[in-house]
Scaffold this motif. Structure first.
Motif, PDB file in Angstrom:
ATOM      1  N   ASN A  81     -19.020 -43.307-129.769  1.00 61.79           N
ATOM      2  CA  ASN A  81     -18.715 -44.048-131.148  1.00 61.79           C
ATOM      3  C   ASN A  81     -19.333 -43.135-132.018  1.00 61.79           C
ATOM      4  N   ASP A  82     -20.427 -42.683-131.967  1.00 55.72           N
ATOM      5  CA  ASP A  82     -21.054 -41.571-133.103  1.00 55.72           C
ATOM      6  C   ASP A  82     -20.123 -40.332-133.198  1.00 55.72           C
ATOM      7  N   LEU A  83     -19.545 -39.824-132.104  1.00 62.01           N
ATOM      8  CA  LEU A  83     -18.475 -38.803-132.121  1.00 62.01           C
ATOM      9  C   LEU A  83     -17.315 -39.080-132.700  1.00 62.01           C
ATOM     10  N   LEU A  84     -16.604 -40.247-132.305  1.00 58.76           N
ATOM     11  CA  LEU A  84     -15.218 -40.279-132.519  1.00 58.76           C
ATOM     12  C   LEU A  84     -14.894 -41.515-133.631  1.00 58.76           C
ATOM     13  N   ALA A  85     -15.904 -42.231-133.955  1.00 56.10           N
ATOM     14  CA  ALA A  85     -15.453 -43.399-134.902  1.00 56.10           C
ATOM     15  C   ALA A  85     -15.072 -42.770-136.369  1.00 56.10           C
ATOM     16  N   GLY A  86     -14.052 -43.377-136.697  1.00 59.77           N
ATOM     17  CA  GLY A  86     -13.436 -43.006-138.225  1.00 59.77           C
ATOM     18  C   GLY A  86     -12.441 -41.688-138.086  1.00 59.77           C
ATOM     19  N   THR A  87     -12.369 -41.185-136.887  1.00 62.14           N
ATOM     20  CA  THR A  87     -11.341 -40.197-136.593  1.00 62.14           C
ATOM     21  C   THR A  87     -10.092 -40.757-135.929  1.00 62.14           C
ATOM     22  N   SER A  88      -8.796 -39.929-135.932  1.00 67.68           N
ATOM     23  CA  SER A  88      -7.556 -40.331-135.161  1.00 67.68           C
ATOM     24  C   SER A  88      -7.657 -40.332-133.703  1.00 67.68           C
ATOM     25  N   MET A  89      -8.748 -39.677-133.169  1.00 63.14           N
ATOM     26  CA  MET A  89      -8.993 -39.218-131.869  1.00 63.14           C
ATOM     27  C   MET A  89      -8.922 -40.718-130.990  1.00 63.14           C
ATOM     28  N   ARG A  90      -8.319 -40.807-129.670  1.00 59.34           N
ATOM     29  CA  ARG A  90      -8.564 -42.084-129.170  1.00 59.34           C
ATOM     30  C   ARG A  90      -9.368 -41.659-128.000  1.00 59.34           C
ATOM     31  N   LEU A  91     -10.118 -42.970-127.315  1.00 59.94           N
ATOM     32  CA  LEU A  91     -11.073 -42.668-126.452  1.00 59.94           C
ATOM     33  C   LEU A  91     -10.710 -43.477-125.318  1.00 59.94           C
ATOM     34  N   LEU A  92     -10.198 -43.244-124.234  1.00 59.39           N
ATOM     35  CA  LEU A  92      -9.930 -43.967-122.845  1.00 59.39           C
ATOM     36  C   LEU A  92     -10.728 -44.004-121.929  1.00 59.39           C
TER      37      LEU A  92
ATOM     38  N   THR B  33     -16.785 -54.249-130.224  1.00 55.98           N
ATOM     39  CA  THR B  33     -17.582 -54.424-131.374  1.00 55.98           C
ATOM     40  C   THR B  33     -17.387 -53.147-132.273  1.00 55.98           C
ATOM     41  N   LYS B  34     -16.744 -52.033-131.775  1.00 59.18           N
ATOM     42  CA  LYS B  34     -16.587 -50.845-132.510  1.00 59.18           C
ATOM     43  C   LYS B  34     -15.235 -50.780-133.135  1.00 59.18           C
ATOM     44  N   LYS B  35     -15.325 -51.369-134.452  1.00 59.35           N
ATOM     45  CA  LYS B  35     -13.961 -51.326-135.041  1.00 59.35           C
ATOM     46  C   LYS B  35     -13.344 -50.198-135.689  1.00 59.35           C
ATOM     47  N   ASP B  36     -14.326 -48.810-135.519  1.00 57.73           N
ATOM     48  CA  ASP B  36     -13.485 -47.952-136.432  1.00 57.73           C
ATOM     49  C   ASP B  36     -13.211 -46.876-134.973  1.00 57.73           C
ATOM     50  N   LEU B  37     -13.168 -47.468-133.721  1.00 54.45           N
ATOM     51  CA  LEU B  37     -13.013 -46.383-132.820  1.00 54.45           C
ATOM     52  C   LEU B  37     -11.902 -46.778-132.005  1.00 54.45           C
ATOM     53  N   ASN B  38     -10.843 -45.753-131.770  1.00 55.42           N
ATOM     54  CA  ASN B  38      -9.616 -45.923-131.044  1.00 55.42           C
ATOM     55  C   ASN B  38      -9.727 -46.003-129.598  1.00 55.42           C
ATOM     56  N   TRP B  39     -10.176 -47.142-129.200  1.00 54.50           N
ATOM     57  CA  TRP B  39     -10.578 -47.146-127.678  1.00 54.50           C
ATOM     58  C   TRP B  39      -9.451 -47.640-126.794  1.00 54.50           C
ATOM     59  N   THR B  40      -9.440 -47.651-125.598  1.00 51.24           N
ATOM     60  CA  THR B  40      -8.707 -48.439-124.518  1.00 51.24           C
ATOM     61  C   THR B  40      -9.472 -48.504-123.216  1.00 51.24           C
ATOM     62  N   PHE B  41      -9.600 -49.656-122.661  1.00 48.50           N
ATOM     63  CA  PHE B  41     -10.583 -49.711-121.582  1.00 48.50           C
ATOM     64  C   PHE B  41      -9.562 -50.076-120.318  1.00 48.50           C
ATOM     65  N   VAL B  42      -9.497 -49.121-119.562  1.00 43.67           N
ATOM     66  CA  VAL B  42      -8.395 -49.396-118.298  1.00 43.67           C
ATOM     67  C   VAL B  42      -9.357 -49.684-117.131  1.00 43.67           C
ATOM     68  N   SER B  43      -8.880 -51.276-116.658  1.00 44.67           N
ATOM     69  CA  SER B  43      -9.498 -51.810-115.410  1.00 44.67           C
ATOM     70  C   SER B  43      -8.350 -51.360-114.257  1.00 44.67           C
TER      71      SER B  43
END
Length: 209
Positions: free
Chosen positions: A84-95, A139-149
């Protein structure tokens, strides 16, 4: 696409890299030791030592990070804070390569698979850590995350069938009443999501047909 895979030397990480490279993506393996993957590029660095400049220019950061011992299980959540510290507020996505224990088994979303009596006791600490990891992501509203179970039965050396069922937050079974998927088919689903980007700030789950 330009993709970074963190903890790429693990079984899931290696197969995600392999699948992405097969499809023509530009992949960097971020690992602490020698590169054991098919990635075209290597960044030899610990996850927690990554800085923003290390990830600049990537479209997607995928993390297959896992911790297994009681003293290291909190690192799952620590990794989310770091990303979150590294990617929040950017266009990058975290999977994120997640777990099945956090899947809900009731419509009210009050009971998770890890909370059921049938869930193996040996796996509960890890499943609980990954469930908290997902709660933290939400809770990370500025992070473009996707959690894959994955499915409940996650098979390291299972066959690559090329088919899977895409599901959501709930524990799901196939027509045979099974919840299982091979690592290889999971990697296919994972890279499909990298390419589509359809489930931003959502958890998805995948199981074999």
């Amino acid at each position: 696409m330009k993709i970074a895979v963190v903890a790429a030397n693990g079984k899931a990480g290696q197969l995600i890299v392999e699948e992405a490279v097969k499809r023509g993506h530009d992949v960097t393996a971020i690992v602490r030791s020698e590169n054991k993957t098919q990635a075209q590029h290597l960044l030899k660095k610990d996850l927690f030592d990554l800085i923003k400049e290390d990830l600049a220019g990537y479209d997607v950061v995928a993390t297959a990070f896992g911790a297994w011992t009681p003293e290291t299980l909190p690192l799952h959540s620590k990794s989310i804070e770091h990303f979150n510290d590294l990617l929040a507020g950017t266009s990058m996505r975290l999977l994120v390569v997640g777990g099945a224990g956090s899947l809900y088994v009731d419509k009210e979303k009050k009971v998770r698979l890890v909370d059921t009596a049938e869930f193996p006791a040996d796996y509960k600490p890890l499943a609980s850590a990954q469930a908290y990891e997902l709660d933290l992501l939400r809770t990370k509203k500025d992070l473009n995350w996707t959690f894959v179970s994955p499915a409940a039965e996650f098979i390291p050396d299972g066959a690559r069938t090329g088919e899977y069922i895409l599901a959501g937050d709930f524990f799901t079974v196939n027509e045979a009443g099974e919840s299982k998927i091979s690592y290889a088919d999971y990697a296919i689903a994972f890279v499909d999501e990298i390419e589509s980007g359809k489930h931003i700030q959502e958890r998805i789950s995948v199981l074999g047909k």
